[in-house]
Design an enzyme around this catalytic site. Sequence first.
Site, PDB file in Angstrom:
ATOM      1  N   LEU A  87       0.807  -0.875  -0.065  1.00 55.42           N
ATOM      2  CA  LEU A  87       0.366   0.006  -0.050  1.00 55.42           C
ATOM      3  C   LEU A  87       0.850   0.814   0.064  1.00 55.42           C
ATOM      4  O   LEU A  87       1.631   1.286   0.921  1.00 55.42           O
ATOM      5  CB  LEU A  87      -0.787  -0.398   1.786  1.00 55.42           C
ATOM      6  CG  LEU A  87      -1.872   1.375   1.543  1.00 55.42           C
ATOM      7  CD1 LEU A  87      -2.623   1.494   0.094  1.00 55.42           C
ATOM      8  CD2 LEU A  87      -2.574   0.933   2.474  1.00 55.42           C
ATOM      9  N   GLU A  88       0.979   1.910  -0.579  1.00 55.10           N
ATOM     10  CA  GLU A  88       1.884   3.146  -1.414  1.00 55.10           C
ATOM     11  C   GLU A  88       0.411   5.048  -0.588  1.00 55.10           C
ATOM     12  O   GLU A  88      -0.269   5.135  -1.345  1.00 55.10           O
ATOM     13  CB  GLU A  88       1.832   3.030  -2.325  1.00 55.10           C
ATOM     14  CG  GLU A  88       2.955   4.827  -2.540  1.00 55.10           C
ATOM     15  CD  GLU A  88       3.498   4.711  -4.531  1.00 55.10           C
ATOM     16  OE1 GLU A  88       4.292   4.946  -4.835  1.00 55.10           O
ATOM     17  OE2 GLU A  88       2.932   4.233  -5.215  1.00 55.10           O
ATOM     18  N   ILE A  89       0.977   4.855  -0.179  1.00 55.43           N
ATOM     19  CA  ILE A  89       0.539   5.971   1.117  1.00 55.43           C
ATOM     20  C   ILE A  89       1.113   7.205   0.363  1.00 55.43           C
ATOM     21  O   ILE A  89       2.559   7.893   0.955  1.00 55.43           O
ATOM     22  CB  ILE A  89       0.914   5.397   2.386  1.00 55.43           C
ATOM     23  CG1 ILE A  89      -0.230   4.593   3.252  1.00 55.43           C
ATOM     24  CG2 ILE A  89      -0.893   7.077   3.101  1.00 55.43           C
ATOM     25  CD1 ILE A  89      -0.223   3.883   4.054  1.00 55.43           C
TER      26      ILE A  89
ATOM     27  N   THR B  20       6.135   4.269  -7.395  1.00 51.28           N
ATOM     28  CA  THR B  20       5.744   2.815  -7.905  1.00 51.28           C
ATOM     29  C   THR B  20       5.295   2.917  -9.386  1.00 51.28           C
ATOM     30  O   THR B  20       6.093   2.408 -10.785  1.00 51.28           O
ATOM     31  CB  THR B  20       4.658   1.986  -7.354  1.00 51.28           C
ATOM     32  OG1 THR B  20       3.098   2.881  -6.977  1.00 51.28           O
ATOM     33  CG2 THR B  20       5.063   1.910  -6.004  1.00 51.28           C
TER      34      THR B  20
END
Length: 711
Positions: free
Chosen positions: A458-460, A496
């Site tokens: 999970l990219e916050i 990403t």
Amino acid sequence: MQQSDYYTIEKSNGVATIWLDQKGEKINKISPEVINLFDGLAKTLEADNEIKAAVLISRKKDFIAGADIDAFLEVKKPGDFKPITEKGHQILNSMATSSKPIVAAIHGACLGAGLEIALACHARIASDDRGTKMALPEVQLGLLPGGGGTQRLPRLVGLQNALTMMTTGKNIFARPAKKMGLVDQVVHVSKLHKAASKLALQLTKAPLKRKVKKSMMQKFLDNTSMGRNLVFKKARQMAAKATQGNYPAIPKIFDCVEIGLKQGMTAGLAAEATKFEELILSPESRQLIGIFFNMTDKKKNPMADLAKPIHRIAMLGAGFMGAGIAEVSIVKGIDVLLKDIKQETIQSAQKTIWKSLAKKLKRKSLRKTEAEQLINKVHGQLDYKNFDTVDMVVEAVFEDVGLKQKVLAECEANTHDQCIFASNTSALPISKIAAKAKRPELILGLHYFSPVPKMPLLEIVKTPQTADWVVATGLEFGIRQGKTCIVVNDAPGFYTTRILAAFLNEALLMLEEGADALVLDRALKKWGFPVGPVTLMDEVGIDVGAHIMEGDIIEQVQLREDVKIAEGLKHMAKAGYKGRKNGKGFFLYDAKTGKKLKGQINKDMYRFFGGENRKTFPLEEMQMRLGMAMVNEAVISYEDRIIENPTDGDVGAIFGLGFPPFRGGPFKYIDGLGASKVVEIMNQLKAQHGGRFKPAKMLVNMAEEGKTFYS
């Protein structure tokens, strides 16, 4: 009662209960020091005439969670660890051959060395709790089971089951474990100790007779020399194809098992000790162990004190991503209001979620009543009713800034003034989405990866306006969902998607230069990616890829010197190609099932890349052009402070994009080769293919100063 720092022995009615409870640790784990404690334990049982049998059980929530991995990092040269392994073998052999039966009573996680200790016991009983799981996951660290697992497991559960467990590291839950013969009984946790004590005394009178149902073919493959040879041959072929020879632990597992079955257990254990040490010293294992520690660190929230609780969320968009986000939320006890503009989309999402829960029912890792309670946490709706009760809104609507701004405004009008708004966009800048917001400090990005229940990252994404407590809460939310989280700063494509765009752009340029799509895919799989770039574009969606290639990322990249952007994907999208989802992409698909036809290229797509005439490129050129495009972009992202440290860069690339884990991630890979060598490769590529391969300034500086990203 006898005590040590690891266990307590209590005696009752001839049964010694060995309560595992490692002092100063949340979990029980096995270290070289603990191995010596077990040596004393075995001798104590034999010497005490009051003891007829023993039960091994844990006071903690888990049985034994595995080996103390820190100890592996102390191994520097051959001979450092092999004696420890041999000592462990000796102790477990003494347990296995003890005249006083020992029963392992398993509740919670029983992993790695923990399962190997249980395998050395005379019998095993497991609780039926869904948290009870058994596995030999050493392969995920680039290792093999080093506590006799390669020898005892095949003899207990059969060759095929054992190889599957050891080469995948997958969890086996209690009831499937009983079915395969890994455990002998399954009981409720409240009855575990009593049942284990009873069985231990029974074993003093007669050994256990195990009856595991097997077909004639299973018996042939597991129990005959010819059958085993077939299993080993097929397993080696499948493993070589899947791993491309990049993971040495798997063939060494096969070797140990085969030696043990053909030459006897003593020879098998000797091979296990030798090969275990070889793997500990391998660069692949060092990188995989590093990843493990990074993952472990990411389970902790450094901002936990600022986080606010999330009890209920609203999910905007019930498509594939929305359904996945809803699923990983409800299984952690979070209520979900699932909103969409179409009732049929909501119903489809609920069916998708139930189908996933049904798989857990089938594996016996979930009870039907539990599954029904979980699905009832999803509340489908077409309006904003009850949005004032949610703590967070997560949107997964179409990738359009205007649409996202519209739903944001609607949410602000229907939620309370402390409700967080999270966008699941994969590339659109969060600051653009928040440009017209009333409460921009409550807005962040939560970039999930597809399929959400399976992809760990999970990219916050935070903007300069995002409040610290909002970032902290988003991080706590992701960790609770079981995700490995990184926090990045807002920019087109974040981290990403930005480095993926560089990777895919180079693949598309190679197609325009005449590369064969199948050969290009194979080359990058050989380098260590789980899927090739061409397959990935079909899976993600050609329309999605084209949208990214025309967006803010490319606008920003085009400002650089001598950059070349591929055009073929955009033309494919305009011609109606969407990839797997509409059966029209780089590959051919079965019209009925929608599945990709193995190895069959859609040659018509080559018209967007200069025609069907293809040419040959050296393997290393294909690998270096794509690999270095991603690696260099990762360093530029660090330069631009999109990521705040190399660890986040490595974690994001591996768990979000499939960067080869055994290479450690882009930054570990640079450290492994040396910055000067990477700069040399980049300059060679620049001379041959243009300025897009200009090495990042940070990389050049590090090469000149002889520095590394990690100390």
